[in-house]
Scaffold this motif. Structure first.
Motif, mmCIF file in Angstrom:
data_model
loop_
_atom_site.group_PDB
_atom_site.id
_atom_site.type_symbol
_atom_site.label_atom_id
_atom_site.label_comp_id
_atom_site.label_asym_id
_atom_site.label_seq_id
_atom_site.Cartn_x
_atom_site.Cartn_y
_atom_site.Cartn_z
ATOM 1 N N GLY A 24 68.030 -11.667 -3.427
ATOM 2 C CA GLY A 24 67.422 -13.117 -3.689
ATOM 3 C C GLY A 24 65.669 -12.725 -4.275
ATOM 4 N N VAL A 25 65.314 -11.427 -3.906
ATOM 5 C CA VAL A 25 64.023 -11.250 -5.547
ATOM 6 C C VAL A 25 64.722 -10.725 -6.818
ATOM 7 C CG1 VAL A 25 62.841 -10.545 -3.312
ATOM 8 C CG2 VAL A 25 64.282 -8.401 -4.520
ATOM 9 N N SER A 26 63.081 -10.582 -7.281
ATOM 10 C CA SER A 26 63.327 -9.756 -8.507
ATOM 11 C C SER A 26 64.047 -8.065 -8.914
ATOM 12 C CB SER A 26 61.992 -10.037 -9.366
ATOM 13 O OG SER A 26 61.464 -9.379 -8.836
ATOM 14 N N ARG A 27 64.178 -7.471 -9.892
ATOM 15 C CA ARG A 27 64.046 -6.166 -9.677
ATOM 16 C C ARG A 27 63.180 -5.434 -9.467
ATOM 17 N NH1 ARG A 27 64.040 -1.802 -12.906
ATOM 18 N NH2 ARG A 27 62.816 -3.573 -14.404
ATOM 19 N N GLN A 28 62.396 -5.923 -10.078
ATOM 20 C CA GLN A 28 60.704 -5.488 -9.728
ATOM 21 C C GLN A 28 60.354 -5.514 -8.528
ATOM 22 O OE1 GLN A 28 61.224 -8.495 -12.323
ATOM 23 N NE2 GLN A 28 61.034 -6.668 -13.927
ATOM 24 N N THR A 29 60.778 -6.078 -7.504
ATOM 25 C CA THR A 29 60.243 -6.202 -6.314
ATOM 26 C C THR A 29 61.052 -4.880 -5.997
ATOM 27 O OG1 THR A 29 60.113 -8.575 -6.384
ATOM 28 C CG2 THR A 29 60.218 -7.653 -4.149
ATOM 29 N N HIS A 31 62.138 -2.032 -7.289
ATOM 30 C CA HIS A 31 61.091 -0.601 -7.732
ATOM 31 C C HIS A 31 60.027 -0.635 -7.035
ATOM 32 C CE1 HIS A 31 60.553 2.018 -10.752
ATOM 33 N NE2 HIS A 31 59.332 1.728 -10.745
ATOM 34 N N ALA A 32 59.077 -1.442 -6.751
ATOM 35 C CA ALA A 32 57.968 -1.377 -6.487
ATOM 36 C C ALA A 32 58.031 -1.394 -5.176
ATOM 37 C CB ALA A 32 57.407 -2.979 -6.584
ATOM 38 N N LYS A 37 54.929 0.919 -3.870
ATOM 39 C CA LYS A 37 53.445 0.759 -4.416
ATOM 40 C C LYS A 37 53.758 -1.785 -4.104
ATOM 41 C CE LYS A 37 53.458 2.518 -9.174
ATOM 42 N NZ LYS A 37 54.477 2.439 -9.735
ATOM 43 N N TYR A 38 54.643 -1.375 -3.273
ATOM 44 C CA TYR A 38 54.759 -2.802 -2.587
ATOM 45 C C TYR A 38 55.680 -2.537 -0.431
ATOM 46 C CZ TYR A 38 55.750 -7.512 -1.219
ATOM 47 O OH TYR A 38 55.693 -8.730 -1.430
ATOM 48 N N VAL A 39 54.886 -3.403 -0.222
ATOM 49 C CA VAL A 39 55.363 -3.464 1.083
ATOM 50 C C VAL A 39 55.427 -4.984 1.233
ATOM 51 C CG1 VAL A 39 54.891 -3.606 3.878
ATOM 52 C CG2 VAL A 39 53.987 -1.588 2.591
ATOM 53 N N PRO A 40 57.356 -5.041 1.859
ATOM 54 C CA PRO A 40 57.797 -6.141 1.765
ATOM 55 C C PRO A 40 57.891 -6.488 2.743
ATOM 56 C CG PRO A 40 59.918 -4.769 2.379
ATOM 57 C CD PRO A 40 58.382 -3.797 2.058
ATOM 58 N N SER A 41 57.767 -7.930 3.041
ATOM 59 C CA SER A 41 57.274 -9.022 4.349
ATOM 60 C C SER A 41 58.523 -8.940 5.182
ATOM 61 C CB SER A 41 57.427 -10.361 3.882
ATOM 62 O OG SER A 41 59.040 -10.641 3.627
ATOM 63 N N LEU A 44 61.677 -10.112 4.275
ATOM 64 C CA LEU A 44 62.591 -9.254 3.134
ATOM 65 C C LEU A 44 63.275 -7.979 3.545
ATOM 66 C CD1 LEU A 44 63.577 -9.328 0.307
ATOM 67 C CD2 LEU A 44 61.427 -8.523 -0.469
ATOM 68 N N VAL B 84 61.283 -15.003 -12.460
ATOM 69 C CA VAL B 84 61.403 -15.138 -11.310
ATOM 70 C C VAL B 84 60.470 -15.446 -10.636
ATOM 71 C CG1 VAL B 84 62.490 -13.618 -9.237
ATOM 72 C CG2 VAL B 84 63.246 -13.849 -11.922
ATOM 73 N N ASP B 86 59.211 -14.151 -6.962
ATOM 74 C CA ASP B 86 58.948 -13.951 -5.471
ATOM 75 C C ASP B 86 58.269 -13.520 -4.687
ATOM 76 O OD1 ASP B 86 59.196 -11.592 -6.843
ATOM 77 O OD2 ASP B 86 60.483 -10.803 -6.318
ATOM 78 N N GLU B 87 57.970 -12.778 -3.807
ATOM 79 C CA GLU B 87 56.803 -12.102 -2.959
ATOM 80 C C GLU B 87 56.123 -11.470 -3.613
ATOM 81 O OE1 GLU B 87 59.082 -11.287 0.526
ATOM 82 O OE2 GLU B 87 57.719 -9.301 0.394
ATOM 83 N N PHE B 88 56.904 -10.214 -4.511
ATOM 84 C CA PHE B 88 55.708 -9.551 -5.522
ATOM 85 C C PHE B 88 55.320 -10.068 -6.128
ATOM 86 C CE2 PHE B 88 54.542 -5.699 -7.112
ATOM 87 C CZ PHE B 88 55.336 -6.124 -8.412
ATOM 88 N N SER B 146 55.160 -3.294 -14.908
ATOM 89 C CA SER B 146 55.632 -3.048 -13.829
ATOM 90 C C SER B 146 57.817 -4.108 -14.271
ATOM 91 C CB SER B 146 56.256 -3.711 -12.085
ATOM 92 O OG SER B 146 56.032 -5.108 -12.552
#
Lengths: 67, 149
Positions: A24-29, A31-32, A37-41, A44, B84, B86-88, B146
């Protein structure tokens, strides 16, 4: 913080887009997260844990620079 | 913490149009001295810091219209959802805002010492919408980059 998301994803033959859709997130998330590059919550991370059937600690590990 | 107060995605295009028209009008109003005759209106004197409570003087509102359009456009663009959300994206939104504030004030600090007299008026005028503009540039560049991965 390192993670094994891309490994788990490969085991199940999922693309980043597939995984993103299921979580339920974007593909960018996705990938990150995989490229560190990104620490999920927590939410998540728990969703990923539930999808892969592995505990959160197995999917995500602390590194030295996190201390 | 998934939801913040954001407008629906469909506000992006109108926001962009409003901002663009505001920018064009603003540049024309400042540098081209453009004034629309129908915007010559009487204003109460106390708004213009002149004596008299209820009597009026004339003022042209073209420049006010330009700034109003710019601000409205910036707000519509800044506070509308991505396709979209989302949290990112929210995380990037926050980082971009922080970056925009920092960059704005660093530039302003430098301009403070290097730009004088009437030219500084242009700096101040730009500064009115600088933070939203920097935010929008940074935020959408990050999202575009991104997307390329």
């Amino acid at each position: 913080m390192k993670n094994t998301i891309h490994v788990e994803r490969a085991i199940r033959n999922l693309t980043q887009a597939d995984l993103a859709e299921r979580i339920g997130v974007s593909r960018q998330t996705i990938h990150a997260i995989e490229s560190g590059k990104y620490v999920p919550s927590t939410v998540l991370a728990l969703k990923l844990s539930r999808l892969f059937g592995k505990p959160v600690n197995e999917l995500f590990q602390l590194e030295e620079q996190d201390e | 913490m998934k939801t913040t107060i954001l407008l629906p995605h469909r506000f992006k295009t109108p926001g962009a149009l409003v901002l663009l028209s505001g920018l064009v009008l603003g540049v024309l109003a400042i540098f081209g001295n453009l004034e629309f005759d129908f915007l010559d209106v009487p204003l109460p004197k106390f708004l213009k810091q002149e004596q008299g409570l209820f009597s009026t003087t004339n003022n042209n509102l073209t420049d006010e219209l330009a700034l109003g359009l710019c601000i409205a456009g910036c707000l519509l663009l800044m506070f509308s959802r991505e396709k979209v959300e989302d949290e990112f994206v929210q995380h990037q939104r926050l980082l971009s805002l922080q970056w925009a504030v920092l960059v704005n004030y660093v530039i302003l600090f430098i301009a403070n010492w290097l730009v004088y007299d009437t030219n500084f008026f242009y700096v101040m005028t730009f500064n009115l919408i600088a933070i939203p503009l920097f935010f929008l540039l940074r935020f959408h560049w990050i999202l575009w980059r991104s997307n390329q991965n």
